[in-house]
Design a protein around this motif. Structure first.
Motif, PDB file in Angstrom:
ATOM      1  N   UNK A   1       0.755  -1.243   0.057  1.00  0.00           N
ATOM      2  CA  UNK A   1       0.104   0.079   0.118  1.00  0.00           C
ATOM      3  C   UNK A   1       0.697   1.205  -0.032  1.00  0.00           C
ATOM      4  N   UNK A   2       2.088   1.278   0.870  1.00  0.00           N
ATOM      5  CA  UNK A   2       2.597   2.710   1.064  1.00  0.00           C
ATOM      6  C   UNK A   2       3.435   2.822  -0.337  1.00  0.00           C
ATOM      7  N   UNK A   3       3.828   1.412  -0.951  1.00  0.00           N
ATOM      8  CA  UNK A   3       4.716   1.684  -2.332  1.00  0.00           C
ATOM      9  C   UNK A   3       3.822   2.254  -3.068  1.00  0.00           C
ATOM     10  N   UNK A   4       2.519   1.969  -3.214  1.00  0.00           N
ATOM     11  CA  UNK A   4       1.563   2.345  -4.293  1.00  0.00           C
ATOM     12  C   UNK A   4       1.252   3.889  -4.000  1.00  0.00           C
ATOM     13  N   UNK A   5       1.108   4.155  -2.975  1.00  0.00           N
ATOM     14  CA  UNK A   5       0.662   5.754  -2.760  1.00  0.00           C
ATOM     15  C   UNK A   5       1.883   6.365  -2.824  1.00  0.00           C
TER      16      UNK A   5
ATOM     17  N   UNK B   1       3.450   3.758   8.752  1.00  0.00           N
ATOM     18  CA  UNK B   1       4.103   2.570   8.394  1.00  0.00           C
ATOM     19  C   UNK B   1       4.382   1.947   9.936  1.00  0.00           C
ATOM     20  N   UNK B   2       4.445   2.813  10.883  1.00  0.00           N
ATOM     21  CA  UNK B   2       4.946   2.429  12.465  1.00  0.00           C
ATOM     22  C   UNK B   2       3.564   2.322  13.098  1.00  0.00           C
ATOM     23  N   UNK B   3       2.397   2.702  12.469  1.00  0.00           N
ATOM     24  CA  UNK B   3       1.037   2.359  13.306  1.00  0.00           C
ATOM     25  C   UNK B   3       0.275   1.507  12.656  1.00  0.00           C
ATOM     26  N   UNK B   4       0.725   0.492  12.036  1.00  0.00           N
ATOM     27  CA  UNK B   4      -0.008  -0.704  11.484  1.00  0.00           C
ATOM     28  C   UNK B   4      -0.126  -0.547   9.959  1.00  0.00           C
ATOM     29  N   UNK B   5       0.233   0.655   9.382  1.00  0.00           N
ATOM     30  CA  UNK B   5       0.623   0.394   8.091  1.00  0.00           C
ATOM     31  C   UNK B   5      -0.597   0.812   7.119  1.00  0.00           C
ATOM     32  N   UNK B   6      -0.569   1.028   5.839  1.00  0.00           N
ATOM     33  CA  UNK B   6      -1.751   1.133   4.805  1.00  0.00           C
ATOM     34  C   UNK B   6      -1.808  -0.470   4.287  1.00  0.00           C
ATOM     35  N   UNK B   7      -2.605  -1.347   4.732  1.00  0.00           N
ATOM     36  CA  UNK B   7      -2.863  -2.716   4.479  1.00  0.00           C
ATOM     37  C   UNK B   7      -3.433  -2.968   3.368  1.00  0.00           C
ATOM     38  N   UNK B   8      -4.030  -1.821   2.770  1.00  0.00           N
ATOM     39  CA  UNK B   8      -5.187  -2.279   1.762  1.00  0.00           C
ATOM     40  C   UNK B   8      -4.969  -1.627   0.404  1.00  0.00           C
ATOM     41  N   UNK B   9      -3.682  -1.706   0.143  1.00  0.00           N
ATOM     42  CA  UNK B   9      -3.297  -1.188  -1.286  1.00  0.00           C
ATOM     43  C   UNK B   9      -3.489   0.532  -1.453  1.00  0.00           C
TER      44      UNK B   9
ATOM     45  N   UNK C   1      -3.167   8.154   8.963  1.00  0.00           N
ATOM     46  CA  UNK C   1      -1.950   8.499   8.159  1.00  0.00           C
ATOM     47  C   UNK C   1      -2.071   8.715   6.877  1.00  0.00           C
ATOM     48  N   UNK C   2      -2.551   7.717   6.308  1.00  0.00           N
ATOM     49  CA  UNK C   2      -3.010   7.612   4.771  1.00  0.00           C
ATOM     50  C   UNK C   2      -3.907   8.810   4.615  1.00  0.00           C
ATOM     51  N   UNK C   3      -5.079   8.734   5.161  1.00  0.00           N
ATOM     52  CA  UNK C   3      -6.147   9.926   5.055  1.00  0.00           C
ATOM     53  C   UNK C   3      -5.655  11.263   5.133  1.00  0.00           C
ATOM     54  N   UNK C   4      -4.830  11.388   6.036  1.00  0.00           N
ATOM     55  CA  UNK C   4      -4.415  12.674   6.287  1.00  0.00           C
ATOM     56  C   UNK C   4      -3.401  13.308   4.984  1.00  0.00           C
ATOM     57  N   UNK C   5      -2.620  12.323   4.861  1.00  0.00           N
ATOM     58  CA  UNK C   5      -1.807  12.573   3.478  1.00  0.00           C
ATOM     59  C   UNK C   5      -2.529  12.911   2.292  1.00  0.00           C
ATOM     60  N   UNK C   6      -3.619  11.949   2.197  1.00  0.00           N
ATOM     61  CA  UNK C   6      -4.220  12.127   0.792  1.00  0.00           C
ATOM     62  C   UNK C   6      -5.016  13.548   0.823  1.00  0.00           C
ATOM     63  N   UNK C   7      -5.608  13.967   2.156  1.00  0.00           N
ATOM     64  CA  UNK C   7      -6.160  15.308   2.158  1.00  0.00           C
ATOM     65  C   UNK C   7      -5.506  16.486   1.932  1.00  0.00           C
TER      66      UNK C   7
END
Lengths: 279, 636, 234
Positions: free
Chosen positions: B163-167, B219-227, B244-250
């Motif tokens: 997931x993190x690689x993708x985003x 990545x250290x709080x459970x990560x983006x496991x969903x692609x 973290x992902x949501x915040x990043x994207x917003x």
């Protein structure tokens, strides 16, 4: 550009009458680079023929297990061959540009004296027509073939016009289960299917999105929570085929696999009997 | 292209009254502010949601803490100073604006809220390299796991790498041309002194930096496991790292909107005198098309994540089917951005290729108008094709027909751009420098990506390929093979203008061709695996796919080595390359007509444009011949 | 960009360009930002209508449910029958914004005619009005006869309310800034463009608010026989 013409001498003494269109095409084709590119073009196009065979032959790692999958293979084969000439042409031109028309290296900006070709309505028109025709063909093929595939999924390809068998597919993390409502709701974690009888799959999920994919049969449908999706196929090959989940569904997504076993009539009935169904 | 003196550059002298606070603000105060904001809001949230400091609803606490981080960071860098000064009616005078643009600040200006578009361009370059490095490292880890048949990582860790690689790669690719080149070069290319809104420019850059930290923290709080697509409701099962992902994207979406507005206004309103639309370089068109797509479509991405955040923190049920939500709703909102985003990524790369090849072929663009029509066609169709990502979702089987048609239609404008590319190559001797060589690689990859795209746009073929490694290989050909390689060509080409030094082409070539060969090995093998039936995003696969996966992994290491060599070439040339002249390629576009290093306001004298920047080559002898024939022949 | 302007045309203190040039640039910028915000409104409408028409698990306006298996792991008690929100609240808030928007335009018009005083008072009233409306918006969300957890309808309306609230706060800040800047003379009859920009923004806020209020026309889901979660029947 035509204003500059008086200052630049023509490369060859001009003839006194314009060439008829056929001759213009002839002189174009007579240019050496055109011949070379045409030769490379043929080679670059032919490269795609074995690729098309390989692609279609190895889809799903083996022969098609249903007519539906056969249609998918045919589509991939035809699409590859149809696009091959265009792909080959572009490949030929970039190869020839790379190696054929000459090259200069060095740090100084070279004076290459390249012809300032600004637009060529004939080339643009021909290209647009060819590409549009190709796109039109692909769209038409896609529409027709999609209709065919939908008919296959609805069971049109079974020889005896049998009533479709309904199978309920339930996905949950990370397990498939199949139940047969017409057989008294028996359920199994391996998918057993009768040979040459149409099957209609109704699929839903208990948690997240999965994707139900019987690889060599060309059955693929998302298994959504809160919705029932439909797919169908008529298995026409006996044997055992892999079922995989094709939508990321969490930790053990990779291991959410099972088998689809296609049984002939006797085996099917004995399997039903072993599950306690009397018919 | 002629330049004449129209206006003098002399500036009125203002008393030195700089922004006091801004003087002390830089990236270090930003991080300090961010950390303070994070901790304060973290504690406050824990107290507010009583008894939940260690346990309980950590989603809400993390969300509030991230907001604290963002506000603290932006306050620390000085992003709010201008807003309050505007509110108070104390507008910047010219001396203050020049101070904000980093005048006489030396290297320090790269670590501050600097408004000069050239500084922002360099900052973007570095930030993008960091993002791509994160994504690339994760790619190596992913390939390592797939190349061996034993369990190297926990499956959840593996999934969060995917997931993190993708985003990271998607965002890095969006930025890689539009960020560095778009900010540094485009204002100069159109003959402006700066971007239309210099402070928004700095804002867009520092928002990306602010957003990056939560992504890494996730990545250290459970990560983006969903692609990178974070399909619901799988994503809602994930631990709070997903916030973290949501915040990043917003935040990234806000940054994109701001920077899109900035570039569009610069391009539309600030072109030099005489630069009509037919004299505007094609790269400018492609950047305008790219940001013009990003502007209306990125909010869809942002809102998809805001609704997901609302599901997490307010327990709403947009995407939770038990309580009335719909998974298809998420997929629609996501892919309405998700597909135009592909064109956001590849259009600037393609535009840069068109702009560059002209210089190395010393020929005009084959057909400027056709290229513009191609770009416009892509923009027009980009918003109408999203549901081809949803052919297999069972959403509406009949919708397969219209979306199949619209998707295949988009191959027509794309092919027009290919025509312009090969038409420009036609009958041209070539100056074999690295950027031009990269373009050949780009066109090759585009052919492969285009052909495989035809399969995926067709519903019946997609019934086999959807969700398989074939799709992964296809979009890597488009995004990496076309987008990233095109960006590498652009970086090598504009490197002399941006850094004042020539790119080390010998080392760069070794790196690039290693990566290119590795790329073909990796993704050809991946096509094979997908064709055999290997699903995407799997942690381990069956024996059947092992060989192709091993080949892929070897190729991936080659890409890694090649990219590292290329990066080494970039860094060493930046530090100690040959000093570049102001126009080493003999290009005619405006950015090469200024001195190197570029002065603060770009042009000592604002240029006036009298022709398009493609006046290369000699009259075509065949055309001359034909013209003479037709002239001499009396009409029959 | 010349040092001494030849005419007495007003110039930007920051770049030295004529104000008219800067104004044109800023107007385009604001219009483009509105384009981005339009997409946000489209998403809100889309999610409301999508959930409305699907009525998954009969949970658009649920009519009482037993306890549910819950993916979020949060402690949610499912309600009995959910009552719809009071409709006229939406229209009252939209109407309030409309009135304030017209008032602001009136101020801009008189500013262009040469009077700063009307603009100052109009901007002040609009600021206070917008703050009042955001309080009203907050109260409306708090007074909904349901929680955000109560199905699709409750989710959509809650988020629409929050979106409106944030829009109102931002607009109040902008209007307050115009009030202050006009007061200190930064915005004047010769240099009125920033007031116009805020008026354009307020116009969009009004349109957006009315569009979202129109969603209340779609209340009862037409899907009476929807899919039930985890089952094959409906």
């Amino acid at each position: 550009m035509s204003q500059d013409l008086d200052t630049s001498p023509p490369p060859e003494p001009p003839t006194n009458r314009p060439l008829p269109p056929g001759d213009r095409l002839g002189t174009f084709l007579a240019r050496p680079y055109v011949k070379h590119i045409a030769a490379i073009w043929v080679v670059c196009t032919l490269i795609w023929v074995p690729i098309a065979y390989w692609l279609a032959g190895n889809m799903g790692a083996g022969p098609a297990a249903s007519k539906l999958m056969g249609a998918l293979k045919e589509t991939v084969f035809v699409f590859t061959l149809v696009s091959a000439p265009l792909m080959g042409f572009v490949l030929a031109v970039i190869l020839y540009s790379w190696l054929g028309w000459g090259r200069v290296s060095g740090d100084e900006v070279p004076d290459l004296k390249n012809p300032a070709i600004k637009g060529n309505p004939i080339a643009v028109t021909i290209w647009t027509i060819v590409v549009s025709f190709l796109a039109f063909f692909l769209v038409t093929w896609g529409i027709v073939e999609y209709t065919v595939v939908n008919n296959y999924a609805a069971g049109s390809d079974n020889p005896e016009k049998l009533q479709p068998l309904e199978v309920h597919v339930t996905g949950q993390q990370w397990l498939w289960s199949f139940s047969y409502p017409e057989q008294g709701g028996i359920s199994s974690e391996t998918l057993f299917l009768p040979h040459n009888r149409p099957v209609v799959f109704k699929a839903t999920s208990k948690d997240v999105i999965h994707n139900f994919w019987i690889v060599p049969m060309g059955v693929k449908i998302d298994v959504n929570p809160g919705a029932v999706t439909l797919a169908g196929v008529t298995p026409d090959t006996l044997g055992s085929f892999p079922i995989r989940c094709a939508e990321l569904c969490g930790m053990h997504h990779a291991f959410m696999q099972t088998q689809a076993v296609v049984l002939d009539k006797a085996d099917w009935n004995s399997w039903l009997a072993s599950m306690g169904v009397t018919s | 292209m002629t330049t004449t003196a129209t206006e003098t550059a002399a500036m009125p002298v203002y008393p030195k009254n700089f922004l006091r606070s801004l003087r002390r603000q830089n990236v270090f105060t930003a991080f300090a502010g961010g950390i303070v904001g994070f901790l304060v809001m973290r504690v406050a949230a824990s107290l507010f949601f009583r008894g939940e400091f260690w346990h309980g609803d950590s989603n809400r606490i993390i969300t509030v803490a991230f907001i604290g981080w963002g506000v603290g960071f932006m306050a620390g860098i000085g992003a709010f100073n201008g807003v309050f000064r505007w509110f108070a009616g104390k507008d910047l005078d010219h001396a203050e604006a020049e101070y904000m643009a980093g005048k006489d600040l030396g290297v320090k200006r790269y670590f501050r809220y600097t408004t000069d578009h050239k500084v922002v361009g360099i900052q973007y370059l570095v930030v993008t390299m960091v993002i791509l490095a994160i994504g690339g490292t994760l790619a190596m880890l992913i390939r390592t796991q797939l190349g061996i048949s034993m369990e190297l990582f926990n499956p959840n860790t593996y999934n969060s790498f995917v997931g993190t690689h993708g985003v990271a790669m998607v965002v890095g690719m969006i930025l890689v041309v539009t960020g560095p080149i778009g900010n540094f070069i485009v204002p100069m290319m159109v003959g402006a002194r700066d971007m239309a809104f210099p402070r928004l420019n700095a804002l867009s850059l520092w928002l990306v930096v602010a957003a990056l930290i939560p992504l890494v923290m996730s990545l250290f709080m459970g990560g983006i496991r969903d692609g990178w697509t974070v399909y619901q409701p799988l994503a809602i099962q994930a631990p709070p790292g997903a916030v973290g992902y949501i915040f990043f994207i917003v935040i990234f979406s806000i940054s994109t909107a701001v920077s899109s507005v900035n570039l569009l206004v610069t391009i539309v309103r600030m072109r030099a005198r005489g630069m009509t639309w037919s004299r505007t370089p094609i790269f400018v068109y492609s950047v305008a098309a790219s940001v013009g797509l990003a502007l209306p479509f990125f909010p869809f991405y942002m809102y998809s994540q805001l609704l997901a955040l609302s599901d997490r923190t307010l327990s709403t049920s947009f995407f939770i089917p038990e309580r009335g939500g719909s998974v298809w709703l998420y997929e629609h909102i996501f892919w309405i951005l998700g597909h135009p985003e592909v064109y956001v990524i590849i259009l600037p790369g393609i535009g840069a290729c068109l702009e560059i090849m002209v210089v190395f072929l010393r020929k005009p663009l084959f057909s400027f108008r056709t290229a513009v029509v191609g770009i416009a066609g892509i923009v027009a169709l980009a918003g109408l094709v999203w549901a081809h990502h949803m052919f297999m979702t069972g959403w509406a089987p009949l919708a397969g027909y219209p979306f199949m048609i619209s998707t295949e239609m988009i191959s027509i404008p794309l092919s027009l751009i290919v025509l312009v590319m090969i038409g420009t190559m036609w009958r041209g001797k070539v100056w074999t420098r690295l950027p031009m060589m990269i373009i050949y690689a780009v066109v090759f990859n585009k052919i492969i990506g285009g052909l495989t795209g035809i399969f995926l746009s067709d519903v019946p073929a997609d019934m086999h390929f959807h969700g398989s490694m074939f799709v992964t290989a296809h979009f890597h050909y488009m995004l990496m093979g076309t987008g990233l390689f095109g960006a590498m060509a652009a970086i090598v080409f504009w490197f002399p203008k941006m850094t004042g030094r020539m790119f080390d082409e010998r080392l760069g070539s070794i790196g690039f061709w290693t990566a290119f060969v590795g790329f073909q090995i990796t993704f050809m093998a991946m096509f094979a695996a997908g064709n055999l039936g290997m699903p995407r995003r799997v942690f381990q696969s069956s024996e059947l796919f092992l060989l192709s996966n091993q080949i892929s992994t070897v190729g991936a290491y080659m890409i890694g080595v090649g990219m590292l060599i290329f990066l080494a070439a970039l860094i060493s040339s930046w530090k100690s390359g040959v000093i570049a002249s102001s126009n080493p390629w003999g290009s005619q576009t405006l950015e090469w007509q200024t001195p190197t290093p570029v002065p603060l306001e770009n042009f000592p004298v604002l240029p006036v444009v009298t022709s398009d920047p493609y006046q290369y080559g000699v009259p075509d002898p065949y055309q001359v011949e034909r013209d003479l024939e037709t002239q001499k022949e009396p009409v029959a | 960009m010349s040092a001494q302007p030849e005419t007495n045309e007003l110039r930007s203190p920051t770049t030295g360009e004529p104000i008219a040039v800067v104004a044109r640039r800023n107007l385009l910028g604001v219009l483009l930002l509105i384009v981005a915000d339009v997409s946000g409104t489209i998403v809100l409408c889309m999610s409301y209508l999508y959930l409305h028409y699907l009525n998954t698990n009969k949970s658009w306006l649920p009519e009482g449910k037993e306890s549910l298996w819950n993916t979020t792991g949060m402690n949610i008690t499912w309600p009995g029958t959910v009552q719809p929100a009071v409709e006229w609240h939406f229209w009252a808030i939209s109407g309030g914004i409309l009135v304030l928007m017209l008032l602001f335009w009136q101020g801009v018009r008189s500013l262009r005619r040469g009077s700063s005083a009307t603009m100052v008072s109009a901007a002040l009233i609009v600021t206070l009005g917008l703050i009042g409306l955001s309080v009203a918006q907050y109260l409306q969300v708090r007074s909904f006869p349901f929680d955000p957890t109560d199905g699709g309808y409750a989710s959509a309306l809650t988020v629409i309310g929050i979106s409106n609230f944030l829009h109102l706060l931002l607009s109040a800040f902008l209007a307050a800034a115009i009030w202050n800047r006009t007061r200190v003379g930064r915005i004047s009859p010769e240099n009125p463009y920033q007031a116009t920009l805020v008026a354009v923004w307020l116009t969009w806020i009004t349109i957006s608010s009315v569009i979202l209020a129109c969603l209340t026309f779609f209340l009862i889901s037409p899907s009476t026989d929807p899919t039930l979660f985890g089952t094959f029947g409906s």
